[in-house]
Design an enzyme around this catalytic site. Structure first.
Site, PDB file in Angstrom:
ATOM      1  N   ARG A   1       3.878  11.671   3.698  1.00 43.40           N
ATOM      2  CA  ARG A   1       3.618  10.877   2.502  1.00 43.40           C
ATOM      3  C   ARG A   1       2.376  11.420   1.811  1.00 43.40           C
ATOM      4  NH1 ARG A   1       3.315   4.959   5.186  1.00 43.40           N
ATOM      5  NH2 ARG A   1       1.732   6.141   6.344  1.00 43.40           N
TER       6      ARG A   1
ATOM      7  N   ASP B   1       0.806  -1.227   0.000  1.00 46.87           N
ATOM      8  CA  ASP B   1       0.000   0.000   0.000  1.00 46.87           C
ATOM      9  C   ASP B   1       0.839   1.277   0.000  1.00 46.87           C
ATOM     10  OD1 ASP B   1       0.904   0.267   2.676  1.00 46.87           O
ATOM     11  OD2 ASP B   1      -0.843  -0.817   3.433  1.00 46.87           O
TER      12      ASP B   1
ATOM     13  N   GLU C   1       2.088  -6.140   6.678  1.00 53.95           N
ATOM     14  CA  GLU C   1       3.453  -5.618   6.651  1.00 53.95           C
ATOM     15  C   GLU C   1       4.433  -6.610   6.020  1.00 53.95           C
ATOM     16  OE1 GLU C   1       4.182  -2.649   7.435  1.00 53.95           O
ATOM     17  OE2 GLU C   1       2.346  -2.024   8.462  1.00 53.95           O
TER      18      GLU C   1
ATOM     19  N   ARG D   1       1.117   6.992   0.150  1.00 52.56           N
ATOM     20  CA  ARG D   1       0.347   6.005   0.922  1.00 52.56           C
ATOM     21  C   ARG D   1      -1.029   5.896   0.290  1.00 52.56           C
ATOM     22  NH1 ARG D   1      -2.313   2.699   3.278  1.00 52.56           N
ATOM     23  NH2 ARG D   1      -1.941   1.874   5.375  1.00 52.56           N
TER      24      ARG D   1
ATOM     25  N   ASP E   1      -5.373  -0.957   3.693  1.00 58.73           N
ATOM     26  CA  ASP E   1      -4.215  -1.382   4.478  1.00 58.73           C
ATOM     27  C   ASP E   1      -3.864  -2.797   4.060  1.00 58.73           C
ATOM     28  OD1 ASP E   1      -2.247  -1.421   6.504  1.00 58.73           O
ATOM     29  OD2 ASP E   1      -3.657  -2.356   7.918  1.00 58.73           O
ATOM     30  N   THR E   2      -2.589  -3.054   3.823  1.00 59.48           N
ATOM     31  CA  THR E   2      -2.129  -4.409   3.502  1.00 59.48           C
ATOM     32  C   THR E   2      -1.178  -4.877   4.601  1.00 59.48           C
ATOM     33  OG1 THR E   2      -0.241  -3.621   2.191  1.00 59.48           O
ATOM     34  CG2 THR E   2      -2.320  -3.992   1.015  1.00 59.48           C
TER      35      THR E   2
END
Length: 242
Positions: free
Chosen positions: A119, A54, A76, A68, A73-74
């Protein structure tokens, strides 16, 4: 007929022809009910690097900047505290595959343009197709970090996530792995940091028998859990060592 009357008639005919042409043009542009509106607000950018599932680095306004992905959300891949999570590498690989398949463009929402880490916050597109929606639909991301007014595509993303949930794919193969707080690294962890991961086998746990399994999971485990094994599901009810 006098020349003055003929000239007037000629002018009226020309005027009528012009009006017809204008009306025809208006119809062609706006009159078709099935005409698709042209997408605006997409900004072509150059990909520098895929950081994870992501986050990417692009060249924007003459300088390299991290981006971002908004609303998703993916897992880690190399978090300093969480380490590597199941499906993290798979999400990164799929993200990179998508980004390398066509023209990269970004879209900003009406809210904050940068997060607290400086970001860029954006929607990502390849040849006009949403990368966020694709990752959600393939079970490699969850809807997250919903901060109004940056919610332009929230409905579409939630529908894509629901399709993945119903299909039981990707992160949704691991029971209670994706939560409102993030991904459950305590239950589903990867101990070998050097192992590249790309499936639910990322989080596989192996036990010799039910006695050993129950030491960690007293109530047994459901199919889809990394510790589940068909050889320990004697009655084939989808629950091992219950």
């Amino acid at each position: 007929m006098s020349s003055k009357r003929r000239n007037k008639k000629k002018k009226n005919s020309v005027l009528s022809a012009v009006v017809v042409i204008i009306l025809a043009a208006v119809y062609l542009v706006w009159g078709k009910e099935d005409a698709e509106p042209t997408r605006s607000g997409l900004i072509p950018v150059e990909l520098i690097k895929t950081i994870d599932g992501d986050t990417i680095k692009i060249k924007y306004e003459g300088k390299e900047q991290n981006v971002r992905y908004l609303l998703i959300d993916t897992p880690e891949t190399s978090h300093p505290r969480l380490g590597k999570q199941p499906f993290g590498e798979k999400a990164k690989e799929r993200n990179q595959e998508l980004l390398n398949s066509g023209k990269l463009e970004i879209e900003f929402d009406i809210g904050e343009k940068y997060d607290k880490y400086n970001r860029l916050l954006a929607y990502i597109y390849i040849d006009g197709e949403s990368v966020q929606e694709k990752l959600l639909e393939e079970g490699l991301a969850r809807v997250a970090y919903v901060y109004p007014p940056n919610t332009r595509h929230l409905d579409a993303y939630e529908k894509a996530q629901e399709r993945a949930k119903k299909a039981g794919i990707g992160i949704w193969t691991l029971e209670d792995y994706a939560t409102d707080r993030g991904f459950d690294s305590d239950t589903y962890s990867i101990t070998d940091k050097n192992t590249e991961t790309n499936s639910k086998a990322d989080a596989e746990e192996s036990f010799k028998n039910c006695t050993e399994l129950r030491k960690k999971y007293p109530n047994g485990v459901k199919k889809g859990h990394p510790a589940y094994s068909e050889r320990m599901d004697g009655d084939k009810d989808g629950y091992a060592c219950e």
